[in-house]
Design a protein around this motif. Structure first.
Motif, mmCIF file in Angstrom:
data_model
loop_
_atom_site.group_PDB
_atom_site.id
_atom_site.type_symbol
_atom_site.label_atom_id
_atom_site.label_comp_id
_atom_site.label_asym_id
_atom_site.label_seq_id
_atom_site.Cartn_x
_atom_site.Cartn_y
_atom_site.Cartn_z
ATOM 1 N N ILE A 89 31.592 31.859 12.069
ATOM 2 C CA ILE A 89 31.831 33.144 12.722
ATOM 3 C C ILE A 89 31.948 32.819 14.211
ATOM 4 O O ILE A 89 30.966 32.403 14.828
ATOM 5 N N MET A 90 33.158 32.970 14.765
ATOM 6 C CA MET A 90 33.445 32.442 16.098
ATOM 7 C C MET A 90 34.053 33.496 17.024
ATOM 8 O O MET A 90 35.089 34.083 16.707
ATOM 9 N N GLY A 91 33.401 33.707 18.176
ATOM 10 C CA GLY A 91 33.973 34.552 19.206
ATOM 11 C C GLY A 91 35.109 33.810 19.906
ATOM 12 O O GLY A 91 35.183 32.579 19.871
ATOM 13 N N LYS A 92 35.998 34.533 20.560
ATOM 14 C CA LYS A 92 37.123 33.920 21.269
ATOM 15 C C LYS A 92 36.651 33.323 22.588
ATOM 16 O O LYS A 92 35.867 33.924 23.307
ATOM 17 N N GLY A 93 37.165 32.153 22.897
ATOM 18 C CA GLY A 93 36.854 31.507 24.167
ATOM 19 C C GLY A 93 37.539 32.199 25.327
ATOM 20 O O GLY A 93 38.600 32.798 25.171
ATOM 21 N N GLY A 94 36.920 32.119 26.488
ATOM 22 C CA GLY A 94 37.483 32.737 27.690
ATOM 23 C C GLY A 94 38.657 31.934 28.235
ATOM 24 O O GLY A 94 38.784 30.737 27.989
#
Length: 134
Positions: A89-94
């Motif tokens: 489960i991965m948030g998007k990188g900035g």
């Protein structure tokens, strides 16, 4: 095959809540638990019992830093939610600060937005997106 089978939902009845098992066995972005439940036949009101199973190696990811990869959204009080994660489960990188303009690097996004008590059994990975370098 029923719509429940196509969506990876095992629906049966028990007690006052309707238990749902939602199997995520292929990559998905911006997963919304409430949307998945209503697509599977939950009327959107009344208590619900749900178990979300993310298969090993499967990615649940965010397309934007402003949206979590996995969100529960609004779930009625008294509902029971369990998440069994063996995937990612991965948030998007900035976004990175750019050369040659030396722009400001962006913050990463959240992996999960949980607005209702849940039980998480994690044997995989849950990670927010890293901030962009600059």
């Amino acid at each position: 095959m029923s719509i429940y089978g196509i969506l990876g939902i095992d629906k049966s009845s028990s007690g006052g809540s309707t238990p749902y098992t939602l199997n995520i066995s292929s990559p998905v972005n911006n997963y919304n638990l409430r949307t998945a439940l209503t697509s599977g036949g939950w009327p959107g009101s009344g208590c619900v019992a749900a178990v979300v199973c993310i298969s090993p190696g499967v990615y649940v990811w965010a397309c934007s830093t402003s949206i979590a990869a996995f969100t529960t959204c609004t779930i009625p009080s008294g509902s029971t939610i369990s998440i069994n994660n063996a995937g990612y489960i991965m948030g998007k990188g900035g976004y990175g600060g750019g050369y040659p303009t030396c722009g400001v690097a962006g913050s990463g996004g959240a992996a999960m937005c949980i607005t209702h008590p849940v039980t998480i059994n994690n044997t995989g990975y849950i990670a927010g997106g890293g901030g962009g370098g600059g």
